[in-house]
Design a protein around this motif. Sequence first.
Motif, PDB file in Angstrom:
ATOM      1  N   PHE A 106      21.464 -32.157 -42.979  1.00 24.78           N
ATOM      2  CA  PHE A 106      21.058 -32.107 -44.383  1.00 24.78           C
ATOM      3  C   PHE A 106      19.652 -32.671 -44.570  1.00 24.78           C
ATOM      4  CE2 PHE A 106      25.546 -31.530 -45.082  1.00 24.78           C
ATOM      5  CZ  PHE A 106      25.651 -30.878 -46.290  1.00 24.78           C
ATOM      6  N   TRP A 107      19.352 -33.740 -43.834  1.00 22.23           N
ATOM      7  CA  TRP A 107      18.073 -34.431 -44.005  1.00 22.23           C
ATOM      8  C   TRP A 107      17.035 -34.006 -42.984  1.00 22.23           C
ATOM      9  CZ3 TRP A 107      16.888 -37.009 -48.268  1.00 22.23           C
ATOM     10  CH2 TRP A 107      17.940 -37.412 -49.099  1.00 22.23           C
ATOM     11  N   GLN A 108      17.388 -33.115 -42.097  1.00 24.37           N
ATOM     12  CA  GLN A 108      16.439 -32.510 -41.165  1.00 24.37           C
ATOM     13  C   GLN A 108      15.706 -33.524 -40.281  1.00 24.37           C
ATOM     14  OE1 GLN A 108      15.653 -28.661 -41.058  1.00 24.37           O
ATOM     15  NE2 GLN A 108      17.757 -29.366 -41.201  1.00 24.37           N
ATOM     16  N   PHE A 109      16.474 -34.335 -39.556  1.00 24.06           N
ATOM     17  CA  PHE A 109      15.887 -35.276 -38.612  1.00 24.06           C
ATOM     18  C   PHE A 109      15.621 -34.588 -37.280  1.00 24.06           C
ATOM     19  CE2 PHE A 109      17.506 -38.651 -41.368  1.00 24.06           C
ATOM     20  CZ  PHE A 109      16.473 -39.569 -41.284  1.00 24.06           C
ATOM     21  N   MET A 110      14.499 -34.914 -36.680  1.00 25.64           N
ATOM     22  CA  MET A 110      14.199 -34.455 -35.328  1.00 25.64           C
ATOM     23  C   MET A 110      14.977 -35.331 -34.347  1.00 25.64           C
ATOM     24  SD  MET A 110      12.149 -31.900 -35.596  1.00 25.64           S
ATOM     25  CE  MET A 110      11.404 -31.732 -33.973  1.00 25.64           C
ATOM     26  N   LYS A 111      15.287 -34.787 -33.196  1.00 21.58           N
ATOM     27  CA  LYS A 111      16.088 -35.520 -32.208  1.00 21.58           C
ATOM     28  C   LYS A 111      15.404 -36.807 -31.760  1.00 21.58           C
ATOM     29  CE  LYS A 111      19.011 -34.750 -28.245  1.00 21.58           C
ATOM     30  NZ  LYS A 111      19.566 -33.766 -27.335  1.00 21.58           N
ATOM     31  N   ASN A 112      14.093 -36.780 -31.608  1.00 21.88           N
ATOM     32  CA  ASN A 112      13.396 -37.981 -31.132  1.00 21.88           C
ATOM     33  C   ASN A 112      13.256 -39.058 -32.204  1.00 21.88           C
ATOM     34  OD1 ASN A 112      11.535 -36.690 -32.706  1.00 21.88           O
ATOM     35  ND2 ASN A 112       9.903 -36.651 -31.192  1.00 21.88           N
ATOM     36  N   THR A 113      13.687 -38.783 -33.428  1.00 20.81           N
ATOM     37  CA  THR A 113      13.605 -39.765 -34.512  1.00 20.81           C
ATOM     38  C   THR A 113      14.842 -40.645 -34.561  1.00 20.81           C
ATOM     39  OG1 THR A 113      12.390 -38.113 -35.787  1.00 20.81           O
ATOM     40  CG2 THR A 113      13.177 -40.000 -37.004  1.00 20.81           C
ATOM     41  N   PHE A 114      15.938 -40.195 -33.981  1.00 19.54           N
ATOM     42  CA  PHE A 114      17.217 -40.869 -34.185  1.00 19.54           C
ATOM     43  C   PHE A 114      17.281 -42.320 -33.730  1.00 19.54           C
ATOM     44  CE2 PHE A 114      18.033 -39.343 -29.893  1.00 19.54           C
ATOM     45  CZ  PHE A 114      18.838 -40.318 -29.346  1.00 19.54           C
ATOM     46  N   PRO A 115      16.636 -42.749 -32.615  1.00 21.40           N
ATOM     47  CA  PRO A 115      16.832 -44.149 -32.215  1.00 21.40           C
ATOM     48  C   PRO A 115      16.330 -45.139 -33.264  1.00 21.40           C
ATOM     49  CG  PRO A 115      15.834 -42.894 -30.431  1.00 21.40           C
ATOM     50  CD  PRO A 115      15.809 -42.036 -31.665  1.00 21.40           C
ATOM     51  N   GLU A 116      15.244 -44.799 -33.931  1.00 19.78           N
ATOM     52  CA  GLU A 116      14.671 -45.698 -34.925  1.00 19.78           C
ATOM     53  C   GLU A 116      15.596 -45.887 -36.127  1.00 19.78           C
ATOM     54  OE1 GLU A 116      10.579 -46.058 -37.539  1.00 19.78           O
ATOM     55  OE2 GLU A 116      10.733 -44.531 -35.991  1.00 19.78           O
ATOM     56  N   TYR A 117      16.427 -44.888 -36.408  1.00 23.07           N
ATOM     57  CA  TYR A 117      17.270 -44.942 -37.602  1.00 23.07           C
ATOM     58  C   TYR A 117      18.762 -44.991 -37.277  1.00 23.07           C
ATOM     59  CZ  TYR A 117      12.865 -44.074 -39.760  1.00 23.07           C
ATOM     60  OH  TYR A 117      11.557 -44.195 -40.144  1.00 23.07           O
ATOM     61  N   ALA A 118      19.103 -45.355 -36.049  1.00 26.24           N
ATOM     62  CA  ALA A 118      20.488 -45.593 -35.626  1.00 26.24           C
ATOM     63  C   ALA A 118      21.395 -44.385 -35.841  1.00 26.24           C
ATOM     64  CB  ALA A 118      21.051 -46.829 -36.329  1.00 26.24           C
ATOM     65  N   LEU A 119      20.873 -43.192 -35.616  1.00 27.40           N
ATOM     66  CA  LEU A 119      21.703 -41.998 -35.653  1.00 27.40           C
ATOM     67  C   LEU A 119      22.108 -41.676 -34.220  1.00 27.40           C
ATOM     68  CD1 LEU A 119      19.757 -39.806 -38.225  1.00 27.40           C
ATOM     69  CD2 LEU A 119      21.895 -41.045 -38.581  1.00 27.40           C
ATOM     70  N   GLN A 120      23.346 -41.949 -33.894  1.00 27.86           N
ATOM     71  CA  GLN A 120      23.826 -41.763 -32.527  1.00 27.86           C
ATOM     72  C   GLN A 120      23.859 -40.276 -32.176  1.00 27.86           C
ATOM     73  OE1 GLN A 120      27.885 -43.008 -31.917  1.00 27.86           O
ATOM     74  NE2 GLN A 120      27.634 -43.137 -29.710  1.00 27.86           N
ATOM     75  N   ILE A 121      23.301 -39.939 -31.030  1.00 23.94           N
ATOM     76  CA  ILE A 121      23.371 -38.575 -30.507  1.00 23.94           C
ATOM     77  C   ILE A 121      23.814 -38.666 -29.054  1.00 23.94           C
ATOM     78  CG2 ILE A 121      22.110 -36.461 -29.985  1.00 23.94           C
ATOM     79  CD1 ILE A 121      20.210 -37.106 -32.248  1.00 23.94           C
ATOM     80  N   THR A 122      24.985 -38.060 -28.799  1.00 26.11           N
ATOM     81  CA  THR A 122      25.527 -38.006 -27.441  1.00 26.11           C
ATOM     82  C   THR A 122      26.015 -36.582 -27.200  1.00 26.11           C
ATOM     83  OG1 THR A 122      27.822 -38.520 -28.033  1.00 26.11           O
ATOM     84  CG2 THR A 122      26.342 -40.404 -27.677  1.00 26.11           C
ATOM     85  N   SER A 123      26.710 -36.388 -26.105  1.00 21.62           N
ATOM     86  CA  SER A 123      27.259 -35.057 -25.836  1.00 21.62           C
ATOM     87  C   SER A 123      28.425 -34.723 -26.761  1.00 21.62           C
ATOM     88  CB  SER A 123      27.717 -34.963 -24.376  1.00 21.62           C
ATOM     89  OG  SER A 123      28.737 -35.909 -24.125  1.00 21.62           O
ATOM     90  N   THR A 124      28.999 -35.737 -27.432  1.00 24.68           N
ATOM     91  CA  THR A 124      30.156 -35.473 -28.296  1.00 24.68           C
ATOM     92  C   THR A 124      29.892 -35.690 -29.782  1.00 24.68           C
ATOM     93  OG1 THR A 124      31.049 -37.714 -27.971  1.00 24.68           O
ATOM     94  CG2 THR A 124      31.824 -35.979 -26.471  1.00 24.68           C
ATOM     95  N   VAL A 125      28.832 -36.425 -30.141  1.00 23.75           N
ATOM     96  CA  VAL A 125      28.525 -36.654 -31.558  1.00 23.75           C
ATOM     97  C   VAL A 125      27.032 -36.501 -31.805  1.00 23.75           C
ATOM     98  CG1 VAL A 125      30.467 -38.247 -31.899  1.00 23.75           C
ATOM     99  CG2 VAL A 125      28.222 -39.170 -31.365  1.00 23.75           C
ATOM    100  N   ASP A 126      26.697 -36.125 -33.037  1.00 21.75           N
ATOM    101  CA  ASP A 126      25.296 -36.046 -33.461  1.00 21.75           C
ATOM    102  C   ASP A 126      25.224 -36.581 -34.880  1.00 21.75           C
ATOM    103  OD1 ASP A 126      22.712 -35.407 -34.287  1.00 21.75           O
ATOM    104  OD2 ASP A 126      22.698 -33.512 -33.188  1.00 21.75           O
ATOM    105  N   GLY A 127      24.736 -37.803 -35.018  1.00 17.65           N
ATOM    106  CA  GLY A 127      24.667 -38.482 -36.308  1.00 17.65           C
ATOM    107  C   GLY A 127      23.824 -37.775 -37.344  1.00 17.65           C
ATOM    108  N   ARG A 128      22.957 -36.867 -36.924  1.00 19.96           N
ATOM    109  CA  ARG A 128      22.144 -36.133 -37.891  1.00 19.96           C
ATOM    110  C   ARG A 128      23.005 -35.229 -38.764  1.00 19.96           C
ATOM    111  NH1 ARG A 128      18.037 -33.313 -34.000  1.00 19.96           N
ATOM    112  NH2 ARG A 128      20.021 -32.985 -32.946  1.00 19.96           N
ATOM    113  N   TYR A 129      24.195 -34.878 -38.280  1.00 18.18           N
ATOM    114  CA  TYR A 129      25.130 -34.054 -39.046  1.00 18.18           C
ATOM    115  C   TYR A 129      26.062 -34.886 -39.923  1.00 18.18           C
ATOM    116  CZ  TYR A 129      23.946 -29.974 -36.181  1.00 18.18           C
ATOM    117  OH  TYR A 129      23.299 -28.935 -35.558  1.00 18.18           O
TER     118      TYR A 129
END
Length: 194
Positions: A32-55
């Motif tokens: 919804f907020w259109q985060f780039m993958k390389n932005t996630f560590p700064e904003y604590a959006l977990q991205i792994t093979s099973t979850v993607d916090g951007r969603y």
Amino acid sequence: MEATGVHEYFKYLCVAESHLQNAISRSGATGFWQFMKNTFPEYALQITSTVDGRYNLIKSTDAACQYLKQAYAKFSSYTAAAASYTCGMGGYQQAASFQRTKNYYDLLLPEETQRYIFRMLALKFILENADELDFKIEDKNLYKFPATRSVTISQSIPELAVFAIENGTIYKMMRWLNPWLRSRSLTVTGENLT
């Protein structure tokens, strides 16, 4: 959003970014907020093979609010904060430094960023004045969101389909309501997930 100290007008930024859909842009910005993958560590959006916090609507909204607060603190302007959302704080600062002004209305920015604020304002005007503009939706055609509940997960789930059935739903509905789940299983790595 207001609970986080971010002005409520920024909800229209989300509408401008994704049309309130979990979209993926041409550049790879996601959710919804259109985060780039390389932005996630700064904003604590977990991205792994099973979850993607951007969603995850709640977590990505919190991350967007955090970004906007930082951008406002840096540029002392809500307009500049919103504009930097498309070109990044670094891109906005670079343009401001070169052109010797932080004022959004005095800056020559990339075309997408130039149109962005006006698109946000147009969406705000249309959505807040829908009845007067004759954009009326009858109650019978309004979307009815299903009843939900939160479940805290403290251990990995090898088969989400089985987990869904055990919790009174189906896999399709669970994935639809939790688009941040990106696999048929869920690996919990130290922190609980809700």
